[in-house]
Scaffold this motif. Structure first.
Motif, PDB file in Angstrom:
ATOM      1  N   THR A  70      -3.765   6.423  -1.572  1.00  0.00           N
ATOM      2  CA  THR A  70      -5.193   6.230  -1.302  1.00  0.00           C
ATOM      3  C   THR A  70      -5.843   5.280  -2.292  1.00  0.00           C
TER       4      THR A  70
ATOM      5  N   MET B  13      -5.271   9.560   2.932  1.00  0.00           N
ATOM      6  CA  MET B  13      -5.253   8.096   2.964  1.00  0.00           C
ATOM      7  C   MET B  13      -5.740   7.556   4.299  1.00  0.00           C
ATOM      8  N   ARG B  14      -5.339   8.206   5.375  1.00  0.00           N
ATOM      9  CA  ARG B  14      -5.798   7.783   6.699  1.00  0.00           C
ATOM     10  C   ARG B  14      -7.314   7.839   6.794  1.00  0.00           C
TER      11      ARG B  14
ATOM     12  N   ALA C  30      -8.907   5.081   4.662  1.00  0.00           N
ATOM     13  CA  ALA C  30      -8.748   3.764   5.263  1.00  0.00           C
ATOM     14  C   ALA C  30      -9.780   3.534   6.367  1.00  0.00           C
TER      15      ALA C  30
ATOM     16  N   VAL D  45       0.846  -1.203   0.000  1.00  0.00           N
ATOM     17  CA  VAL D  45       0.000   0.000   0.000  1.00  0.00           C
ATOM     18  C   VAL D  45       0.878   1.248   0.000  1.00  0.00           C
TER      19      VAL D  45
ATOM     20  N   THR E 144       3.648   7.484   0.829  1.00  0.00           N
ATOM     21  CA  THR E 144       2.526   8.296   0.339  1.00  0.00           C
ATOM     22  C   THR E 144       2.994   9.537  -0.395  1.00  0.00           C
TER      23      THR E 144
ATOM     24  N   VAL F 150      -3.539  -1.005   7.597  1.00  0.00           N
ATOM     25  CA  VAL F 150      -2.568  -0.502   6.620  1.00  0.00           C
ATOM     26  C   VAL F 150      -1.527   0.336   7.345  1.00  0.00           C
TER      27      VAL F 150
ATOM     28  N   LEU G 119     -10.458  -0.199   7.992  1.00  0.00           N
ATOM     29  CA  LEU G 119      -9.088  -0.675   8.144  1.00  0.00           C
ATOM     30  C   LEU G 119      -8.439   0.038   9.333  1.00  0.00           C
TER      31      LEU G 119
ATOM     32  N   ASP H 276      -4.835   2.689  -3.610  1.00  0.00           N
ATOM     33  CA  ASP H 276      -4.533   1.272  -3.375  1.00  0.00           C
ATOM     34  C   ASP H 276      -5.520   0.613  -2.417  1.00  0.00           C
ATOM     35  N   LEU H 277      -6.191   1.408  -1.613  1.00  0.00           N
ATOM     36  CA  LEU H 277      -6.935   0.859  -0.480  1.00  0.00           C
ATOM     37  C   LEU H 277      -8.100  -0.060  -0.859  1.00  0.00           C
TER      38      LEU H 277
ATOM     39  N   ILE I 151       0.768   3.352   7.070  1.00  0.00           N
ATOM     40  CA  ILE I 151       0.928   4.588   6.310  1.00  0.00           C
ATOM     41  C   ILE I 151       2.277   5.194   6.678  1.00  0.00           C
TER      42      ILE I 151
ATOM     43  N   ALA J 261      -8.946  -3.912   1.034  1.00  0.00           N
ATOM     44  CA  ALA J 261     -10.001  -4.119   2.034  1.00  0.00           C
ATOM     45  C   ALA J 261     -10.538  -5.543   1.904  1.00  0.00           C
TER      46      ALA J 261
END
Length: 327
Positions: A230, A259-260, A263, A227, A250, A243, A268, A232-233, A245, A237
């Motif tokens: 973003t 991205m956080r 997720a 990963v 990133t 994940v 996640l 990729d998430l 980070i 899943a």
């Protein structure tokens, strides 16, 4: 006033050596980016990573290609659209965050719309080695609340059991760095469950993630090398439970915050990790890690020499950066 940018490679000795399944190193090599507008200067740091095809020279060259836009006043969002995810963008993005904080007279967390950061419990990393050596190393840090253990060999059972015996009261993250295979995955998962491991990072090589759909996961599994951004998430899943980070993956704090949040919408768990770098590289990650499920920001603790001023560490806690360092 027109901006000016300066980039430089720096090298910091590691205390001893740092060993994972892909090899060992004794020096942390970083690229530092400074962006000045005449009155204020912002700093950012990145760690080029060979696993992703990066070198010190390639990162310096990549940053140099965008010098005209940086010195003309590019903002963080335009930077995210212009440069690809990776270490080079991280150094520039974090330098812009620092510069904007200094120019505005506000802290970076406030610019990001975040609450004032608090100290965090961070993992401390134990390098890969023979079981007895890993147990002895672990025993020195058994007082820490959270340990991250590097594994990734065909038979890690003896290592897992040895470090658990050496630190019976610590929560343990295992990081296989893509070192396991379909043939030994279930066996290692069972040993992890038996040993009370809290999280397993990247057991399989990137690209083999689909195998996780066909096995029982008795311990939560975290994507790392699989990963980066973003986008990729959604494909991860259901295969992973968490994940990792990292700003160097990133391409900076701007993308990492996005991205956080994405997720979390996918249920996640969040781990915020790092490469082996200095406090300058960890500082923006401390903001990102607020509220994370797992924090691994021990890079400066692995160095023989850090920057001054650096982050404050006390026992298992890492404290938010002071303005003199970053943000």
């Amino acid at each position: 006033m027109t901006r000016q940018m300066k980039t430089v490679a720096e090298h910091f000795p590691i205390a001893g050596s740092f060993t994972i399944s892909r090899g060992s190193k004794t020096t942390a090599s970083v690229v530092t980016c400074q962006i000045s507008d005449g009155a204020f200067s912002g700093m950012g740091e990145c760690v080029p990573y060979g696993r992703y095809g990066e070198t010190i020279d390639s990162v310096l060259a990549e940053i140099e290609t965008i010098r005209p836009q940086i010195e003309a006043g590019i903002d963080r969002e335009k930077l995210r659209q212009t440069m690809k995810a990776g270490a080079a963008r991280n150094a520039v993005d974090c330098a812009l965050w620092d510069l904007d904080a200094k120019k505005s007279g506000s802290r970076a967390f406030a610019l990001a719309g975040l609450a004032e950061p608090a100290p965090l419990t961070t993992a401390y990393t134990i390098s890969l080695g023979e079981p007895e050596a890993m147990a002895a190393h672990t025993a020195q840090y058994a007082h820490r609340a959270l340990l991250k253990i590097k594994v990734g060999t065909p038979d890690d059972a003896s290592r897992i059991r040895a470090v658990r015996a050496a630190a019976p009261n610590s929560a343990i993250i295992l990081d296989a760095n893509e070192g396991w295979s379909e043939a030994n995955l279930t066996y290692h998962f069972d040993v992890c469950a038996e040993s009370g491991v809290a999280l397993i990072e990247q057991p399989l090589p990137g690209g083999q993630d689909a195998l996780l759909a066909s096995v029982h996961r008795p311990v939560p599994v975290c994507a790392d090398e699989s990963v980066h951004k973003t986008e990729d998430l959604p494909n991860l899943a259901g295969l992973y439970d968490a994940v990792n980070i990292k700003l160097d993956k990133t391409g900076g704090l701007t993308e990492a915050l996005s991205m956080r949040d994405a997720a979390r919408t996918l249920n996640l768990k969040i781990m915020v990790g790092c490469m082996v770098g200095t406090s300058l590289g960890m500082a923006p990650a401390v903001l990102l890690a607020q509220g994370a499920d797992f924090v691994d920001l021990d890079g400066p603790l692995l160095l023989a020499r850090d920057r001054e001023p650096g982050l404050r560490y006390a026992d298992s806690l890492v404290f938010p950066p002071l303005p003199a360092l970053w943000g």
